[in-house]
Design an enzyme around this catalytic site. Structure first.
Site, PDB file in Angstrom:
ATOM      1  N   SER A 134       0.822  -1.211   0.000  1.00 48.05           N
ATOM      2  CA  SER A 134       0.000   0.000   0.000  1.00 48.05           C
ATOM      3  C   SER A 134       0.861   1.268   0.000  1.00 48.05           C
ATOM      4  O   SER A 134       1.937   1.300   0.600  1.00 48.05           O
ATOM      5  CB  SER A 134      -0.881  -0.015   1.251  1.00 48.05           C
ATOM      6  OG  SER A 134      -1.448   1.263   1.478  1.00 48.05           O
ATOM      7  N   GLN A 156       0.476  -0.510  -4.767  1.00 48.49           N
ATOM      8  CA  GLN A 156      -0.821   0.183  -4.782  1.00 48.49           C
ATOM      9  C   GLN A 156      -0.593   1.674  -4.612  1.00 48.49           C
ATOM     10  O   GLN A 156      -0.010   2.110  -3.617  1.00 48.49           O
ATOM     11  CB  GLN A 156      -1.733  -0.360  -3.682  1.00 48.49           C
ATOM     12  CG  GLN A 156      -3.092   0.350  -3.607  1.00 48.49           C
ATOM     13  CD  GLN A 156      -3.081   1.533  -2.647  1.00 48.49           C
ATOM     14  OE1 GLN A 156      -2.447   1.474  -1.605  1.00 48.49           O
ATOM     15  NE2 GLN A 156      -3.770   2.618  -3.005  1.00 48.49           N
ATOM     16  N   TYR A 158      -1.899   5.448  -4.040  1.00 55.22           N
ATOM     17  CA  TYR A 158      -2.891   6.481  -3.736  1.00 55.22           C
ATOM     18  C   TYR A 158      -2.427   7.722  -4.449  1.00 55.22           C
ATOM     19  O   TYR A 158      -1.307   8.191  -4.241  1.00 55.22           O
ATOM     20  CB  TYR A 158      -3.002   6.716  -2.226  1.00 55.22           C
ATOM     21  CG  TYR A 158      -3.964   5.779  -1.538  1.00 55.22           C
ATOM     22  CD1 TYR A 158      -5.220   5.514  -2.087  1.00 55.22           C
ATOM     23  CD2 TYR A 158      -3.631   5.180  -0.330  1.00 55.22           C
ATOM     24  CE1 TYR A 158      -6.109   4.664  -1.456  1.00 55.22           C
ATOM     25  CE2 TYR A 158      -4.519   4.325   0.315  1.00 55.22           C
ATOM     26  CZ  TYR A 158      -5.762   4.083  -0.254  1.00 55.22           C
ATOM     27  OH  TYR A 158      -6.636   3.243   0.377  1.00 55.22           O
ATOM     28  N   THR A 184      -5.658   3.032  -6.817  1.00 57.53           N
ATOM     29  CA  THR A 184      -6.967   2.946  -6.166  1.00 57.53           C
ATOM     30  C   THR A 184      -7.749   4.219  -6.438  1.00 57.53           C
ATOM     31  O   THR A 184      -7.309   5.320  -6.089  1.00 57.53           O
ATOM     32  CB  THR A 184      -6.775   2.736  -4.650  1.00 57.53           C
ATOM     33  OG1 THR A 184      -6.071   1.500  -4.474  1.00 57.53           O
ATOM     34  CG2 THR A 184      -8.110   2.659  -3.922  1.00 57.53           C
ATOM     35  N   LYS A 266      -8.234   0.150  -9.252  1.00 58.56           N
ATOM     36  CA  LYS A 266      -8.940  -0.578  -8.186  1.00 58.56           C
ATOM     37  C   LYS A 266     -10.127   0.248  -7.701  1.00 58.56           C
ATOM     38  O   LYS A 266      -9.997   1.452  -7.483  1.00 58.56           O
ATOM     39  CB  LYS A 266      -7.966  -0.836  -7.032  1.00 58.56           C
ATOM     40  CG  LYS A 266      -8.568  -1.525  -5.813  1.00 58.56           C
ATOM     41  CD  LYS A 266      -7.467  -1.987  -4.861  1.00 58.56           C
ATOM     42  CE  LYS A 266      -8.002  -2.694  -3.639  1.00 58.56           C
ATOM     43  NZ  LYS A 266      -8.484  -1.787  -2.597  1.00 58.56           N
ATOM     44  N   HIS A 290     -13.736  -1.646  -1.739  1.00 58.11           N
ATOM     45  CA  HIS A 290     -12.806  -1.326  -0.648  1.00 58.11           C
ATOM     46  C   HIS A 290     -13.263  -1.998   0.652  1.00 58.11           C
ATOM     47  O   HIS A 290     -13.127  -1.442   1.736  1.00 58.11           O
ATOM     48  CB  HIS A 290     -12.736   0.202  -0.468  1.00 58.11           C
ATOM     49  CG  HIS A 290     -11.412   0.729  -0.016  1.00 58.11           C
ATOM     50  ND1 HIS A 290     -10.605   1.497  -0.795  1.00 58.11           N
ATOM     51  CD2 HIS A 290     -10.746   0.622   1.163  1.00 58.11           C
ATOM     52  CE1 HIS A 290      -9.522   1.853  -0.135  1.00 58.11           C
ATOM     53  NE2 HIS A 290      -9.580   1.326   1.070  1.00 58.11           N
ATOM     54  N   ARG A 293     -15.681   0.018   2.957  1.00 58.03           N
ATOM     55  CA  ARG A 293     -15.141   1.060   3.838  1.00 58.03           C
ATOM     56  C   ARG A 293     -15.395   2.470   3.326  1.00 58.03           C
ATOM     57  O   ARG A 293     -15.074   3.437   3.995  1.00 58.03           O
ATOM     58  CB  ARG A 293     -13.628   0.850   4.002  1.00 58.03           C
ATOM     59  CG  ARG A 293     -13.285  -0.452   4.669  1.00 58.03           C
ATOM     60  CD  ARG A 293     -11.830  -0.827   4.483  1.00 58.03           C
ATOM     61  NE  ARG A 293     -10.898  -0.036   5.256  1.00 58.03           N
ATOM     62  CZ  ARG A 293     -10.690  -0.158   6.550  1.00 58.03           C
ATOM     63  NH1 ARG A 293     -11.361  -1.046   7.223  1.00 58.03           N
ATOM     64  NH2 ARG A 293      -9.808   0.587   7.177  1.00 58.03           N
ATOM     65  N   ASP A 321     -12.132  -8.174  -5.283  1.00 53.59           N
ATOM     66  CA  ASP A 321     -12.062  -8.307  -3.817  1.00 53.59           C
ATOM     67  C   ASP A 321     -13.304  -7.720  -3.179  1.00 53.59           C
ATOM     68  O   ASP A 321     -14.175  -7.189  -3.860  1.00 53.59           O
ATOM     69  CB  ASP A 321     -10.780  -7.716  -3.228  1.00 53.59           C
ATOM     70  CG  ASP A 321     -10.780  -6.199  -3.087  1.00 53.59           C
ATOM     71  OD1 ASP A 321     -11.853  -5.573  -3.000  1.00 53.59           O
ATOM     72  OD2 ASP A 321      -9.666  -5.639  -3.035  1.00 53.59           O
ATOM     73  N   GLY A 323     -15.025  -9.226   0.389  1.00 51.06           N
ATOM     74  CA  GLY A 323     -15.876 -10.299   0.900  1.00 51.06           C
ATOM     75  C   GLY A 323     -15.300 -11.694   0.777  1.00 51.06           C
ATOM     76  O   GLY A 323     -15.929 -12.665   1.208  1.00 51.06           O
ATOM     77  N   ARG A 345      -9.084  -8.671   4.697  1.00 54.08           N
ATOM     78  CA  ARG A 345      -9.150  -8.699   6.162  1.00 54.08           C
ATOM     79  C   ARG A 345      -8.657 -10.000   6.802  1.00 54.08           C
ATOM     80  O   ARG A 345      -8.018  -9.942   7.860  1.00 54.08           O
ATOM     81  CB  ARG A 345     -10.577  -8.386   6.629  1.00 54.08           C
ATOM     82  CG  ARG A 345     -10.960  -6.904   6.496  1.00 54.08           C
ATOM     83  CD  ARG A 345     -12.340  -6.678   7.087  1.00 54.08           C
ATOM     84  NE  ARG A 345     -12.747  -5.287   7.091  1.00 54.08           N
ATOM     85  CZ  ARG A 345     -13.501  -4.702   6.151  1.00 54.08           C
ATOM     86  NH1 ARG A 345     -13.904  -5.389   5.101  1.00 54.08           N
ATOM     87  NH2 ARG A 345     -13.847  -3.442   6.252  1.00 54.08           N
TER      88      ARG A 345
HETATM   89  C1  FNR Z   1      -7.837  -1.632   3.194  1.00 58.39           C
HETATM   90  N1  FNR Z   1      -7.922  -1.483   1.809  1.00 58.39           N
HETATM   91  C2  FNR Z   1      -7.004  -0.692   1.160  1.00 58.39           C
HETATM   92  N2  FNR Z   1      -7.054  -0.563  -0.201  1.00 58.39           N
HETATM   93  C3  FNR Z   1      -6.149   0.184  -0.858  1.00 58.39           C
HETATM   94  O1  FNR Z   1      -6.218   0.271  -2.078  1.00 58.39           O
HETATM   95  N3  FNR Z   1      -5.132   0.789  -0.158  1.00 58.39           N
HETATM   96  C4  FNR Z   1      -5.015   0.711   1.182  1.00 58.39           C
HETATM   97  O2  FNR Z   1      -4.104   1.255   1.778  1.00 58.39           O
HETATM   98  C5  FNR Z   1      -6.000  -0.028   1.885  1.00 58.39           C
HETATM   99  N4  FNR Z   1      -5.956  -0.119   3.240  1.00 58.39           N
HETATM  100  C6  FNR Z   1      -6.850  -0.913   3.911  1.00 58.39           C
HETATM  101  C7  FNR Z   1      -6.764  -1.045   5.294  1.00 58.39           C
HETATM  102  C8  FNR Z   1      -7.619  -1.904   5.952  1.00 58.39           C
HETATM  103  C9  FNR Z   1      -7.485  -2.057   7.439  1.00 58.39           C
HETATM  104  C10 FNR Z   1      -8.581  -2.653   5.243  1.00 58.39           C
HETATM  105  C11 FNR Z   1      -9.496  -3.648   5.921  1.00 58.39           C
HETATM  106  C12 FNR Z   1      -8.693  -2.513   3.874  1.00 58.39           C
HETATM  107  C13 FNR Z   1      -8.917  -2.244   1.030  1.00 58.39           C
HETATM  108  C14 FNR Z   1      -8.373  -3.619   0.613  1.00 58.39           C
HETATM  109  O3  FNR Z   1      -7.357  -3.503  -0.326  1.00 58.39           O
HETATM  110  C15 FNR Z   1      -9.487  -4.501   0.035  1.00 58.39           C
HETATM  111  O4  FNR Z   1     -10.119  -3.817  -1.001  1.00 58.39           O
HETATM  112  C16 FNR Z   1     -10.497  -4.901   1.093  1.00 58.39           C
HETATM  113  O5  FNR Z   1      -9.837  -5.313   2.262  1.00 58.39           O
HETATM  114  C17 FNR Z   1     -11.385  -6.020   0.583  1.00 58.39           C
HETATM  115  O6  FNR Z   1     -12.408  -6.305   1.501  1.00 58.39           O
HETATM  116  P1  FNR Z   1     -12.339  -7.566   2.503  1.00 58.39           P
HETATM  117  O7  FNR Z   1     -12.392  -8.793   1.667  1.00 58.39           O
HETATM  118  O8  FNR Z   1     -11.066  -7.432   3.256  1.00 58.39           O
HETATM  119  O9  FNR Z   1     -13.530  -7.393   3.380  1.00 58.39           O
END
Ligand code: FNR
Length: 406
Positions: A134, A156, A158, A184, A266, A290, A293, A321, A323, A345
């Site tokens: 990240s 990844q 930002y 992203t 993404k 995401h 979130r 991604d 779920g 997660r």
């Molecule tokens: C993320 N995700 C995320 N995505 C991204 O592009 N850059 C990031 O820095 C982060 N940081 C991040 C922190 C935390 C604590 C979580 C839980 C998620 C999103 C991640 O890449 C992904 O899209 C999700 O985690 C997918 O959902 P599930 O399957 O984890 O529920």
């Protein structure tokens, strides 16, 4: 380990855990069930860190919808198809990978474990699974690349409001040997996350998750004093430049010109956006919300997947991604047209519970479950999995086949 996927990773894992259990009276320390894993992570973490990982936007309706979407489908096991050896390998944007999974970009891993991304990268490297580093990581992309060694890593991005910082990140990722850039798009601003708001908690303000910025020459140029001398001012600068809500599709064309590496976007949920991204020259996209979130009551990522695959599946690599918890979830996403999935997660919880070992155990369990589910549904390779593997739940009518409306 990575070389073993073409054989029987699932059976090997079962043999290992059952012999440990029956002969040495030892049961796994990392629970195989996601629900127990989450509970164990809650136990291991302080309230703020747990809320940050587990939480989602608003009422967390999207987090729930991401899971429930899998219940709309059922896998149909098929018999007598010679599944003695499974080939889990996939081709993504022109590179071959041993299995259809990668570790999702998860920022700020220092709130989960002291070894942070270094631990996750080591576990991923051991398994040959790509690690997505990240932008908002607690360890620099160079240090993580060093842990990865020859193992695959993607970066990844930002997209910063300061274009020089964005360009510098891309350049650093190229130099450090990352194989792809995943930008992203769903985070021009942070979502309204009620748990974090309630706790007044944002780890970046504690100086966590800013390693790539504080070490970046273009970012440092923006500061009157180096971050080592005035960390508070550097943190405020980070908050100022983190995202750029003014971006448009024309900007994506600029980013495309910055790198020859495969570029993936993404956070795509609408087929028109998928098509527009492909027109801008991206090599792939990640269908994702995401992990729920960003937008409360958004479309579940799985519901969005088939229409996007239908629109751009022949022209771009499609990852998925949001779920994914178990092997069957991955097989459903593959059957709906994803080329690979990102595991999120669950591995973060493994990290919280037991560092590198926790990430490796959780990911190995997931791989084993995925491999066994492939075998049991009659597939000897990932390439073999398609819509015929699925029927819509509840309304399945054999006479209407896999394409029945639901
Ligand atoms: C993320 N995700 C995320 N995505 C991204 O592009 N850059 C990031 O820095 C982060 N940081 C991040 C922190 C935390 C604590 C979580 C839980 C998620 C999103 C991640 O890449 C992904 O899209 C999700 O985690 C997918 O959902 P599930 O399957 O984890 O529920």
């Amino acid at each position: 380990m990575a070389d073993d996927y073409s054989h029987t990773v699932g059976r090997d894992r079962l043999v290992e855990v059952y012999t440990q259990g029956m002969l040495a009276d030892r049961t796994p320390e990392i629970p195989p069930s996601f629900e127990e894993l989450e509970a164990a992570a809650e136990e291991a973490l302080d309230d703020e860190a747990y809320a940050y990982v587990a939480g989602g936007a608003g009422e967390e309706r999207t987090v729930g919808a991401n899971r429930r979407a899998f219940d709309r489908w059922r896998l149909v096991p098929r018999m007598l198809r010679d599944v003695a050896e499974r080939d889990l390998s996939v081709d993504l944007c022109g590179n071959e990978y041993p299995a259809p999974i990668a570790l999702a970009p998860i920022g700020v891993q220092s709130i989960l474990h002291d070894d942070a991304e270094l631990a996750s990268a080591r576990a991923a490297a051991e398994l040959g699974v790509p690690f997505v580093q990240s932008s908002a990581a607690s360890e620099t992309l160079e240090d993580v690349a060093e842990e990865l060694g020859d193992a695959p890593g993607w970066f990844q991005l930002y997209w910063s409001a300061e274009r020089e910082v964005t360009a510098s990140f891309v350049e650093r990722a190229e130099e450090a040997g990352y194989e792809a850039i995943v930008v992203t798009l769903d985070t021009p601003v942070l979502g309204w996350r009620e748990r974090d708001v309630d706790l007044g908690y944002l780890p970046f303000l504690d100086g966590e998750g800013v390693a790539n910025y504080f070490s970046d020459p273009a970012f440092r140029d923006l500061l009157a004093d180096p971050p080592e001398e005035n960390p508070d001012a550097a943190i405020m600068q980070f908050i100022d430049v983190f995202g750029d809500p003014s971006l448009t599709w024309d900007d994506l064309e600029w980013l495309r010109e910055q790198t020859d590496l495969p570029l993936l976007v993404k956070g795509i949920l609408h087929p028109d956006d998928a098509e527009r991204a492909v027109e801008c020259g991206v090599d792939g996209l990640v269908v994702s919300n995401h992990g729920g979130r960003q937008v409360d009551n958004a479309v579940s990522a799985l519901s969005a997947l088939p229409r996007i695959v239908e629109r751009v599946g022949d022209d771009a690599t499609v990852l998925f991604d949001s779920g994914i918890r178990r092997g069957a979830d991955a097989v459903i996403a593959l059957a709906l047209g994803a080329d690979s999935v990102l595991f999120g997660r669950p591995y973060a919880y493994g990290l919280a519970i037991d560092g590198e070992n926790g990430v490796r155990e959780v990911t190995e369990n997931f791989l084993a479950d995925l491999d066994l589910t492939l075998a049991l549904t009659g597939h000897d390779s990932v390439a073999d999995v398609d819509r015929d593997a699925l029927v819509p739940a509840a309304e399945w009518r054999p006479d209407r086949g896999a394409d029945a409306e639901w």
